[in-house]
Design a protein around this motif. Structure first.
Motif, PDB file in Angstrom:
ATOM      1  N   THR A   1       0.842  -1.180   0.000  1.00  0.00           N
ATOM      2  CA  THR A   1       0.000   0.000   0.000  1.00  0.00           C
ATOM      3  C   THR A   1       0.883   1.237   0.000  1.00  0.00           C
ATOM      4  OG1 THR A   1      -1.648  -1.179   1.319  1.00  0.00           O
ATOM      5  CG2 THR A   1      -1.826   1.201   1.238  1.00  0.00           C
ATOM      6  N   SER A   2       0.555   2.207  -0.824  1.00  0.00           N
ATOM      7  CA  SER A   2       1.307   3.468  -0.852  1.00  0.00           C
ATOM      8  C   SER A   2       0.471   4.579  -0.242  1.00  0.00           C
ATOM      9  CB  SER A   2       1.675   3.846  -2.285  1.00  0.00           C
ATOM     10  OG  SER A   2       2.639   2.951  -2.784  1.00  0.00           O
ATOM     11  N   VAL A   3       1.078   5.300   0.715  1.00  0.00           N
ATOM     12  CA  VAL A   3       0.424   6.419   1.380  1.00  0.00           C
ATOM     13  C   VAL A   3       1.486   7.460   1.713  1.00  0.00           C
ATOM     14  CG1 VAL A   3      -0.879   7.169   3.412  1.00  0.00           C
ATOM     15  CG2 VAL A   3      -1.348   4.932   2.409  1.00  0.00           C
ATOM     16  N   GLY A   4       1.239   8.704   1.360  1.00  0.00           N
ATOM     17  CA  GLY A   4       2.102   9.800   1.760  1.00  0.00           C
ATOM     18  C   GLY A   4       3.544   9.687   1.319  1.00  0.00           C
TER      19      GLY A   4
ATOM     20  N   THR B   1       5.724   3.341   0.690  1.00  0.00           N
ATOM     21  CA  THR B   1       5.068   2.081   0.380  1.00  0.00           C
ATOM     22  C   THR B   1       5.214   1.162   1.575  1.00  0.00           C
ATOM     23  OG1 THR B   1       5.500   2.303  -1.983  1.00  0.00           O
ATOM     24  CG2 THR B   1       5.050   0.087  -1.171  1.00  0.00           C
ATOM     25  N   TYR B   2       4.097   0.593   2.003  1.00  0.00           N
ATOM     26  CA  TYR B   2       4.049  -0.306   3.152  1.00  0.00           C
ATOM     27  C   TYR B   2       3.907  -1.738   2.649  1.00  0.00           C
ATOM     28  CZ  TYR B   2       3.169   3.952   5.772  1.00  0.00           C
ATOM     29  OH  TYR B   2       3.281   5.196   6.322  1.00  0.00           O
ATOM     30  N   CYS B   3       4.898  -2.551   2.961  1.00  0.00           N
ATOM     31  CA  CYS B   3       4.863  -3.979   2.628  1.00  0.00           C
ATOM     32  C   CYS B   3       4.572  -4.708   3.933  1.00  0.00           C
ATOM     33  CB  CYS B   3       6.200  -4.429   2.048  1.00  0.00           C
ATOM     34  SG  CYS B   3       6.739  -3.438   0.651  1.00  0.00           S
ATOM     35  N   TRP B   4       3.573  -5.565   3.928  1.00  0.00           N
ATOM     36  CA  TRP B   4       3.083  -6.152   5.173  1.00  0.00           C
ATOM     37  C   TRP B   4       2.935  -7.662   5.041  1.00  0.00           C
ATOM     38  CZ3 TRP B   4      -1.655  -8.553   6.395  1.00  0.00           C
ATOM     39  CH2 TRP B   4      -1.913  -8.713   7.757  1.00  0.00           C
ATOM     40  N   SER B   5       3.205  -8.365   6.136  1.00  0.00           N
ATOM     41  CA  SER B   5       2.977  -9.798   6.225  1.00  0.00           C
ATOM     42  C   SER B   5       2.299 -10.065   7.557  1.00  0.00           C
ATOM     43  CB  SER B   5       4.304 -10.563   6.148  1.00  0.00           C
ATOM     44  OG  SER B   5       4.100 -11.948   6.290  1.00  0.00           O
TER      45      SER B   5
ATOM     46  N   VAL C   1       8.559  -0.407   5.625  1.00  0.00           N
ATOM     47  CA  VAL C   1       8.107   0.796   4.945  1.00  0.00           C
ATOM     48  C   VAL C   1       9.288   1.391   4.187  1.00  0.00           C
ATOM     49  CG1 VAL C   1       7.066   3.068   5.235  1.00  0.00           C
ATOM     50  CG2 VAL C   1       6.465   1.215   6.810  1.00  0.00           C
ATOM     51  N   ILE C   2       9.080   1.671   2.899  1.00  0.00           N
ATOM     52  CA  ILE C   2      10.153   2.266   2.094  1.00  0.00           C
ATOM     53  C   ILE C   2       9.622   3.497   1.377  1.00  0.00           C
ATOM     54  CG2 ILE C   2      11.363   0.070   1.759  1.00  0.00           C
ATOM     55  CD1 ILE C   2      10.211   0.064  -1.104  1.00  0.00           C
ATOM     56  N   SER C   3      10.507   4.396   1.080  1.00  0.00           N
ATOM     57  CA  SER C   3      10.156   5.584   0.307  1.00  0.00           C
ATOM     58  C   SER C   3       9.729   5.153  -1.098  1.00  0.00           C
ATOM     59  CB  SER C   3      11.366   6.518   0.223  1.00  0.00           C
ATOM     60  OG  SER C   3      11.145   7.525  -0.725  1.00  0.00           O
ATOM     61  N   ASN C   4       8.744   5.848  -1.645  1.00  0.00           N
ATOM     62  CA  ASN C   4       8.311   5.543  -3.014  1.00  0.00           C
ATOM     63  C   ASN C   4       9.439   5.727  -4.025  1.00  0.00           C
ATOM     64  OD1 ASN C   4       5.765   4.797  -2.246  1.00  0.00           O
ATOM     65  ND2 ASN C   4       4.818   6.745  -2.790  1.00  0.00           N
ATOM     66  N   ARG C   5      10.440   6.538  -3.677  1.00  0.00           N
ATOM     67  CA  ARG C   5      11.588   6.714  -4.564  1.00  0.00           C
ATOM     68  C   ARG C   5      12.367   5.407  -4.708  1.00  0.00           C
ATOM     69  NH1 ARG C   5      14.802  11.365  -1.982  1.00  0.00           N
ATOM     70  NH2 ARG C   5      14.134  10.159  -0.205  1.00  0.00           N
ATOM     71  N   LEU C   6      12.302   4.540  -3.694  1.00  0.00           N
ATOM     72  CA  LEU C   6      13.006   3.253  -3.751  1.00  0.00           C
ATOM     73  C   LEU C   6      12.167   2.150  -4.404  1.00  0.00           C
ATOM     74  CD1 LEU C   6      14.720   3.078  -0.254  1.00  0.00           C
ATOM     75  CD2 LEU C   6      15.796   3.475  -2.465  1.00  0.00           C
TER      76      LEU C   6
END
Length: 137
Positions: A2-5, A8-12, A26-31
């Protein structure tokens, strides 16, 4: 994912409607273009693999069992974590990060580069202490 603000949040985690346990990176959308693979393992472990200019990096996100969990649960978690780390390609930089529900105390012997002189949680009765399960990766 999910991308917010701008992140991007990767979840398990669990998919049974209970909001217990789970781990996220959580990673920056730039990455985001650097993300090669996201591998949810279970509600306590996930792997995010990135392509970098000098090779690859595997980030292993964890949410460890708390100190009050029975010993078998903790041992199974650490055995699975070791297995997941071993499956990461050998040439990857591997970083294990997350919540280990651990205290470091004030004894820094061997951990001078990662534990501040003041430590954390002086409770020596906990079993979840940094250094209990040292393992080179």
């Amino acid at each position: 994912m999910t991308s917010v603000g701008g992140y991007t949040y990767c979840w398990s985690g669990r998919n049974d409607g209970h909001h217990l346990q789970g781990v996220a990176i959580v990673i920056s959308n730039r990455l985001q273009p650097s993300v090669v693979e996201v591998t949810p393992v279970d509600e306590r472990i996930m792997v995010l693999r990135l392509k970098l200019s000098f090779g690859f990096m595997s980030l292993i996100g964890v949410y460890a069992p708390t100190d009050v969990c029975i010993l078998d649960v903790k041992e199974m978690f650490y055995a699975k974590l070791a297995s997941v780390a071993d499956r990461c390609p050998r040439q990857d930089i591997r970083i294990i990060l997350g919540d280990f529900h651990a205290v470091s105390g004030c004894d820094r012997a061997g951990y001078e580069m990662s534990v501040c002189p003041h430590g954390s949680g002086a409770d020596a009765s906990t079993q979840n202490t940094i250094g209990v399960r040292p393992r080179a990766i």
